[in-house]
Write an enzyme that holds these catalytic residues in place. Structure first.
Site, PDB file in Angstrom:
ATOM      1  N   CYS A  45      -7.449  -5.498  -8.472  1.00 50.44           N
ATOM      2  CA  CYS A  45      -7.190  -4.990  -9.833  1.00 50.44           C
ATOM      3  C   CYS A  45      -7.186  -6.133 -10.837  1.00 50.44           C
ATOM      4  O   CYS A  45      -7.510  -5.939 -11.998  1.00 50.44           O
ATOM      5  CB  CYS A  45      -5.886  -4.194  -9.885  1.00 50.44           C
ATOM      6  SG  CYS A  45      -4.394  -5.177 -10.159  1.00 50.44           S
ATOM      7  N   SER A  98      18.256 -24.812 -13.117  1.00 51.89           N
ATOM      8  CA  SER A  98      19.008 -26.052 -12.931  1.00 51.89           C
ATOM      9  C   SER A  98      20.019 -25.920 -11.802  1.00 51.89           C
ATOM     10  O   SER A  98      20.494 -24.830 -11.474  1.00 51.89           O
ATOM     11  CB  SER A  98      19.734 -26.431 -14.219  1.00 51.89           C
ATOM     12  OG  SER A  98      20.751 -25.490 -14.510  1.00 51.89           O
ATOM     13  N   ASP A 109      22.875 -19.764  -2.481  1.00 48.76           N
ATOM     14  CA  ASP A 109      22.696 -20.564  -1.270  1.00 48.76           C
ATOM     15  C   ASP A 109      23.232 -21.972  -1.487  1.00 48.76           C
ATOM     16  O   ASP A 109      23.823 -22.576  -0.586  1.00 48.76           O
ATOM     17  CB  ASP A 109      21.206 -20.662  -0.914  1.00 48.76           C
ATOM     18  CG  ASP A 109      20.679 -19.415  -0.242  1.00 48.76           C
ATOM     19  OD1 ASP A 109      20.574 -19.413   0.992  1.00 48.76           O
ATOM     20  OD2 ASP A 109      20.374 -18.442  -0.952  1.00 48.76           O
ATOM     21  N   PHE A 116      -2.619   3.241  -7.066  1.00 47.70           N
ATOM     22  CA  PHE A 116      -2.090   3.758  -5.794  1.00 47.70           C
ATOM     23  C   PHE A 116      -1.561   5.188  -5.921  1.00 47.70           C
ATOM     24  O   PHE A 116      -0.707   5.608  -5.147  1.00 47.70           O
ATOM     25  CB  PHE A 116      -0.998   2.831  -5.254  1.00 47.70           C
ATOM     26  CG  PHE A 116      -1.319   1.380  -5.401  1.00 47.70           C
ATOM     27  CD1 PHE A 116      -2.425   0.828  -4.762  1.00 47.70           C
ATOM     28  CD2 PHE A 116      -0.564   0.563  -6.218  1.00 47.70           C
ATOM     29  CE1 PHE A 116      -2.750  -0.513  -4.923  1.00 47.70           C
ATOM     30  CE2 PHE A 116      -0.877  -0.777  -6.385  1.00 47.70           C
ATOM     31  CZ  PHE A 116      -1.978  -1.310  -5.732  1.00 47.70           C
ATOM     32  N   GLY A 168      -7.848   9.961  -3.623  1.00 49.29           N
ATOM     33  CA  GLY A 168      -8.331  10.511  -2.363  1.00 49.29           C
ATOM     34  C   GLY A 168      -9.377   9.685  -1.656  1.00 49.29           C
ATOM     35  O   GLY A 168     -10.018  10.166  -0.722  1.00 49.29           O
ATOM     36  N   GLU A 211      -7.726   4.552   1.517  1.00 50.28           N
ATOM     37  CA  GLU A 211      -6.415   4.985   2.007  1.00 50.28           C
ATOM     38  C   GLU A 211      -6.266   4.985   3.528  1.00 50.28           C
ATOM     39  O   GLU A 211      -5.211   4.592   4.037  1.00 50.28           O
ATOM     40  CB  GLU A 211      -6.103   6.386   1.458  1.00 50.28           C
ATOM     41  CG  GLU A 211      -5.872   6.395  -0.032  1.00 50.28           C
ATOM     42  CD  GLU A 211      -5.768   7.798  -0.600  1.00 50.28           C
ATOM     43  OE1 GLU A 211      -4.663   8.189  -0.995  1.00 50.28           O
ATOM     44  OE2 GLU A 211      -6.796   8.503  -0.636  1.00 50.28           O
TER      45      GLU A 211
END
Length: 1352
Positions: free
Chosen positions: A118, A348, A364, A819, A1106, A1282
């Site tokens: 796309c 930062s 973390d 989609f 489809g 699909e």
């Protein structure tokens, strides 16, 4: 604005070499806002507004006056405040190269490696790679070969680790990136337009677009951004103090001290998580205070300025680790998993800690600093103090004028922990995190860091001292497990000690109430501690807990140094092109790929705003069922002018309250009196900017009333109780097969009323819903929309406005990912836009923010399936009955097609007799819509789940059950009738054999068994599945016009959504017009241009859906070309008779003079007897699960897929890979979480995790099978968009197999619960789901078995 120089109160910077000076600017303006609204550079896209997708990435070049050099790094422009780039040079993808001046090799290689579909995400990908190349050239590595960079293949892959793509599946993007690496093996790179298979290496190198480090850098970056002038602008409320004293003065001056609010700024990345809308009176940029950017090292530790970016901290820690401080190296490794690189570059160190302290962000970094005894220096007023991390976290939230100055990390050795030093003493440090994505860009379920002083003697490993920190598990702050530390200190490690320590820890790491996956997080803590303590066996401990093999076999073990390991190993693509209809069949690059990469491809939101344009945002219901009594907008300082609110009352009296149309009727645009779900559109608020419109929508106050209303229906069970269903038209309800009662009577065994539940999935197209409506003369309306069905949008707009259809014109050029979500769900957006424009008589545009888009989108249909199956002892299934409850939500949408779609795929096995009962449930959820393979992906999975359940019941290999129930051609005809085609079209048996040999399936089964016998904590599984996918070919219009110079303009009803439709159409036009057989037709492909859909120029466009719209559109233009060839043939023959030969240009020129009609329209209508056909494919996937964390690694996937005679094998390959990876998201990662009212709460990139480059198969092999001539197909081609998505179930099945091995092992350890061979693995199979089935208490069970061997 051009100028010779700017004062301190004028913001000045460059973009792509163009200088901008802004005397006044709103300090809350982001760089993205500025670039998209005030410059012609539109390659930067708004994908999420959170720093989580990479669509807005730009490169910043900034002069470091201390180091006397230019730094180049990427940032998220959606988070970067424009005032913070003062004196910088910005490069966007257009600045690298463009169609006018020539494309950069990055653009060319992205196009040539088929790495853009796309195209919405592609410019951001290009900038991430460009920055990585630029910085690699600054390294001291050896000079690379000509045409290559100093970057390594591993670095090239990781350069785009934070960028999201929903189309490609990442493999071709990785190839494009790796093609620049000096250490790349060109043999490992996939299909591309530069060389053919078998070409020698020299030919390959010479065929690549040449990359020159000197020529392809941006020259203006080095010289034009050396300004040291700081921005201090009272009128812009932005201040850049250059010293602590200046900061003090600011805090205590009239300018700041007496104002209402202050925002301290470094990178502004916190706004990606907390999304502040507060108006600050003053912004203070802390980056230029030397004390806040300091790096000081002394004999006892290192001091780091709080304003340093996380990326710089990583560099400094690595530099200091070279002197022997390996703890720093591991901290750096862990910090590289915090966010994405383009966020770490501006986020930062201090900002991360402040977020954790003030707002309880699950950091973390805090956990890492806590365990190593770090301290921080803070300033409040004139008071400076140095405090420990624990004290810092325990204080009340710091106010906005308290500044974190520095972070001090001590050097660590045994003496630091324990006052005395034993000769055998050794310091061990490790960090851990469990997160949905290995490389980061995902918050962890839990993080941990452990530091231990261990000495070894004849008794084993003695714990002299130990520190254990845990974070992100659902508490306000990271914590130390003090009781566990106290217990372990002074102990010699043994099984008994491990057992007691893990028991204590389980009681210590407890999440607060309401935390998701609380038990899982606690289990993770136990697993991490167990793994850490077990590692002591390497320093002399006598115990062995079976983890040594894990360390050897798991190179990407969390916390371990991953080194320079590539994310993806070699992949093979086998494509078989055909020259029968040349250039149809050639693997040509996607049309427009290069301008997509450079950012010049125009999407709806890239269209310049017309004069007096207004901007809209949706006001949506927050109640699942309630009357709407009124709407008001709260006052906000930014909203100087009261915004307009458009509701159902504003619909013209001639119009209707209609927002979408389908075969099954319409749905309202706005909730008139009653809102029927959370996310139901109540109104559109219109303001002078998109930012203000969004703000007004967030400040909307809706007055609800629920008195007298029934409770909302929020489950399918409630829908059944209250008989709340939608009707399925009889012609759409599928036929049963055989006699179910008879089949059950013949069965030796029966499984009755087994249950499967499947959740939803969000589209996550990169471009959210968007439209632009412009009033035109004579009561007309022109609408630009990102839609898969502009013709239907056209009808809805006209119906809503109460005007004739010819008063409306809808344009769609390209769609940034669809989609299925840009079909029905796009209609209300363009209609609301048009209604507002009609009422206000001004242009109105809408670009939904990601959260709103996710809440209203609906997505894939959730469902509950109950089945009963009968089968013989040999595994042959004799009868199956399904009861399916489909949650359709509050609107019909396309839900009535679900039974037909599902059964069309479900019949892939010979079930003997098949019966079913579908109920399409009307509930108070957002209406569900078509999403890539709607119903079909669920049905294919359900079929596999039933097969696996039968195998478990019989205690036999699941593959034997699949083979036993495989279709013969005769049974295929019984189940599918006319769709089954001719016997030679039933290619599934040969595909099954091909994928078996291609994947070395039989031998790998034995290898997996051997691996599982040899590893306690890692288990592997392998699975092979087939698909049979029935598709429907629809009618489609086409128009081909030949211009005077022989160039050709084509219009088709099909919309280019990234699937390569335009490319295939170009190829077919070149082939079909080439049948005129004159000179020059061999170059026709380059003369063809496909133009945007215009609903007044081409009617009956229908739906792009489809998987068959490409072939229908190609058939339509082929008809047009046949007409044109027929018209031109007499003239060609005359000219040939006169001159002996004629070329294309002359023929067309003479045709114009001869008044030959050179435009042809057509409508392709498929033969009713050939409208349906079957697609076949098969896949083998192998996975490895970590029993301690539930993490799943996809080691390898092999796919064979039948494309018939592919029109473009490269395009079809991209569709296969992209569909498969989107399927991975559904089966393995994407948790569609809702609250008790049905509102989607996983509503952004922080919480909704689609696949990334580090979560796809490490080895990804695909063969596009050319199955030859299919006389009833368009040029013998078959669909690819699909069906391959269904093959991703192979990964889920392989994961289930691996879990089965873990459960067998658990049983062997003496466990009773959770060891049954029959179990249900959730979809998606997330880390918590996998861990749950492997045993949340697996460590305790294992230790107990070791301590009580008699129980084994």
């Amino acid at each position: 604005m051009e100028s010779g120089g700017a004062g301190d109160d004028c913001l000045a910077f460059e973009v792509n070499g163009r200088r901008f000076e802004l005397p006044e600017v709103d300090p809350s303006t982001t760089l993205l806002d500025f670039l998209r609204s005030r410059t012609p550079f539109k390659s930067v896209k708004l994908g999420c507004g959170e720093g989580g997708c990479g669509a807005c990435v730009v490169t910043v070049s900034k002069y470091d006056s201390t180091l006397k050099k230019v730094e180049t790094f990427t940032v998220s422009s959606c988070l970067t405040l424009v005032c913070s780039i003062n004196g910088c040079s910005i490069t966007t993808s257009e600045g690298l190269g463009n169609a006018k001046n020539g494309f950069h090799p990055i653009h060319q290689r992205f196009a040539g490696f088929h790495a853009s579909q796309c195209g919405f995400c592609t410019p951001g990908m290009c900038m991430s790679l460009f920055s990585a190349l630029t910085n690699a050239e600054k390294s001291q590595r050896a000079e690379p070969p000509n045409g290559f960079s100093k970057i390594t293949a591993s670095e090239a892959e990781k350069a785009i680790a934070g960028n999201l793509c929903r189309c490609t599946g990442y493999r071709p993007i990785a190839d494009a990136c790796k093609s620049f690496a000096a250490d790349v093996d060109l043999e490992d790179l996939g299909i591309n337009s530069f060389w053919r298979k078998g070409d020698k290496n020299e030919k390959k190198v010479s065929s690549l677009p040449l990359y020159s480090r000197k020529d392809h850098a941006c020259s203006y970056m080095a010289g034009e951004c050396r300004s040291t002038r700081l921005l201090n602008s009272k009128k812009n409320s932005w201040y850049s103090p250059a010293s602590v004293e200046e900061l003090h003065n600011l805090f205590h001056s009239d300018t700041v001290g007496k104002s209402g609010s202050v925002k301290l700024v470094v990178g502004n990345t916190a706004n990606g998580y907390y999304k502040e809308t507060e108006v600050y009176d003053r912004y203070i940029d802390l980056r230029y205070i030397p004390e806040l950017s300091v790096v000081k090292r002394n004999k006892s530790g290192i001091e780091l300025g709080a304003a340093l970016s996380i990326s710089k901290v990583v560099v400094y820690l690595r530099e200091n680790s070279e002197s022997g401080e390996l703890v720093f190296s591991k901290i750096a490794d862990h910090m590289e998993k915090v966010a994405a690189g383009f966020v770490r570059n501006s986020a930062s160190l201090g900002g991360n800690l402040i977020m954790a302290q003030r707002k309880y962000f699950p950091s973390d970094i805090v956990t890492l600093l806590l365990v190593v005894g770090a301290s921080v220096s803070i300033m409040s007023g004139h008071k400076h103090e140095k405090i420990t991390m624990e004290e810092f976290l325990s204080r009340p939230p710091l106010d906005s004028k308290t500044v974190l100055f520095t972070v001090y990390i001590p050097f660590l050795d045994p003496k630091r922990i324990d006052g005395s030093l034993q000769t055998s003493s050794r310091l061990l440090f490790e960090t851990y995190r469990a997160a949905p994505r290995p490389l980061g860009n995902a918050l962890p379920y839990l993080n941990a860091a452990f530091l231990a002083d261990i000495s070894t003697d004849k008794n084993g490993s003695l714990v002299n001292n130990i520190q254990l920190a845990f974070g992100a598990y659902g508490t306000k702050h990271a914590t130390r497990a003090r009781k566990v530390e106290e217990y372990l200190t002074g102990k010699v490690l043994s099984l008994e000690v491990l057992d007691e320590a893990t028991k204590l820890l389980k009681g210590a790491v407890v999440s607060e109430e309401g935390t998701s996956h609380a038990a899982y997080r606690s289990s993770l803590a136990v697993g991490f501690l167990f793994e850490f303590l077990n590692s002591f066996s390497s320093v002399g401990s006598a115990i062995s807990c079976g983890l040594s093999n894990k360390k050897q076999n798991d190179s990407l073990l969390e916390g371990a140094d991953t080194g320079n390991q590539p994310l993806l190993s070699s992949a093979k693509q086998v494509v078989e092109s055909s020259s029968e209809y040349h250039p149809v069949g050639e693997p040509m690059p996607k049309f427009g790929a290069a301008i997509q990469a450079s950012g010049e491809a125009v999407f709806v939101d890239d269209i310049p705003s017309p004069t007096d344009c207004l901007y809209g945002a949706l006001i949506c219901s927050t109640e699942p069922l309630a009357r709407v009594k009124g709407i008001s907008i709260k006052n906000h300082p930014r909203l100087a002018q009261a915004p307009d609110v458009i509701t159902a009352k504003d619909i013209p009296k001639e119009g209707e309250n209609v927002g979408c149309l389908t075969l099954f009727g319409g749905e309202p645009l706005f909730a008139d009196d009653i809102a029927k779900c959370c996310g139901d559109i109540i109104a559109l608020v219109v303001a002078d900017t998109q930012k203000n419109a969004n703000l007004a929508a967030k400040n909307a106050v809706v007055d609800y009333d629920t008195e007298g209303l029934d409770p909302p229906i929020l489950t399918v069970e409630e829908a059944v109780e209250r008989s709340s269903f939608y009707d399925v038209p009889p012609f759409l309800y599928p036929q049963t097969v055989g006699d179910f009662a008879k089949g059950m009577a013949e069965a030796d065994h029966k499984i009755l009323s087994a249950e499967i539940r499947l959740g939803s999935q969000y589209y996550f197209y990169m471009e959210t819903q968007t439209a632009l409506a412009v009033p035109d003369e004579d009561n007309c309306m022109v609408v630009y929309t990102s839609s898969q069905c502009p013709e239907f949008a056209h009808r809805v707009i006209a119906q809503c406005l109460g005007v004739p259809d010819h008063n409306v014109r809808v344009h769609t050029r390209r769609v940034g990912g669809g989609f299925g979500g840009k079909a029905i769900k796009a209609m209300p957006i363009s209609t609301a836009c048009a209604l507002a424009a009609y009422k206000l008589q001004r242009p109105v545009r809408i670009y939904l923010d990601r959260k709103t888009d996710m809440i209203i989108a609906g997505g894939r249909h959730p469902m509950k399936i109950t089945y009963s199956v009968g089968f013989k002892s040999d595994g042959k299934i004799t009868a199956l009955h399904l009861d399916v409850l489909v949650n359709a939500g509050m609107g019909t949408d396309i839900s009535p097609i679900m039974p037909n779609n599902m059964i069309g795929v479900f019949k892939k096995y010979d079930w003997g007799a098949l019966s079913f009962d579908f109920k399409i449930c009307r509930t108070n959820h957002s209406s569900k819509s078509a999403m890539r393979a709607p119903g079909e992906v669920q049905a294919s999975y359900i079929a596999e789940a039933i097969i696996e359940n039968v195998a478990s019941w019989l205690a036999v290999d699941v593959d034997s059950i699949r083979n036993r129930n495989f279709h013969s051609y005769e049974s295929l005809k019984l189940f599918y009738g006319g769709s089954s085609g001719e016997p030679d079209e039933f290619t599934l048996p040969s595909i099954w054999d091909k994928v078996t040999s291609m994947s070395n399936f039989d031998q790998r089964i034995l290898m997996v068994e051997q691996f599982n016998r040899s590893n306690l904590w890692l288990k592997r599984g392998i699975s092979r599945i087939p698909i049979v996918h029935e598709v429907l070919v629809r009618s489609a219009p086409g128009k081909v016009s030949i211009l005077w110079d022989g160039s050709i303009v084509v219009e088709v009803g099909g919309i280019e959504i990234g699937q390569g439709l335009w490319t295939k159409v170009k190829q077919v036009v070149a082939y079909a017009l080439g049948q005129i057989q004159c000179d020059g037709t061999e170059d026709l492909f380059d003369k063809v241009r496909v133009v945007q859909m215009d609903t007044l120029s081409l009617v009956q466009g229908g739906f792009t859906a489809g998987s068959t719209t490409s072939e229908s559109s190609c058939a339509a233009v082929q008809l047009c070309c046949s007409v044109l060839v027929e018209r031109l043939t007499p003239l060609k023959e005359t000219l040939q008779a006169d001159t002996g030969s004629v070329d294309w240009k002359t023929l067309i020129l003479q045709a114009n003079y001869a008044a030959v009609n050179l435009a042809a329209n057509s409508l392709f209508v498929p033969d009713p007897t050939a409208m349906k056909y079957l697609n076949y494919g098969a896949a083998v996937s192998e996975v490895e699960i970590d029993i301690l964390t539930g993490g799943t690694k996809i080691l390898r996937t092999d796919i064979v897929y039948d494309c018939g005679q592919s029109m473009n094998p490269a395009v079809d390959l991209g569709q296969i890979e992209g569909a498969f990876v989107q399927g991975l998201g559904f089966f393995m990662q994407e948790e569609y979480s809702t609250d008790s009212d049905g509102t989607m709460v996983a509503d952004g990139t922080w919480t909704y995790k689609i696949p990334t480059i580090d979560t796809i198969p490490k080895q990804f092999n695909v063969q596009v099978l050319n199955s030859g001539h299919h006389k009833q197909r368009v040029l013998s081609s078959k669909a690819s968009g699909e069906p391959p998505l269904l093959l991703a179930a192979s990964v889920h099945c392989a994961t289930r197999a691996a879990i089965g091995e873990a459960r067998k092992q658990l049983k062997s350890w003496g466990a009773v619960e959770g060891t049954e061979s029959t179990f249900q693995l959730d979809v998606p199979a997330t880390m918590p789901a996998v861990k749950q089935l492997c045993g949340l208490d697996s460590v305790a069970t294992y230790l107990h078995s070791r301590l009580s061997p008699s129980q084994n």
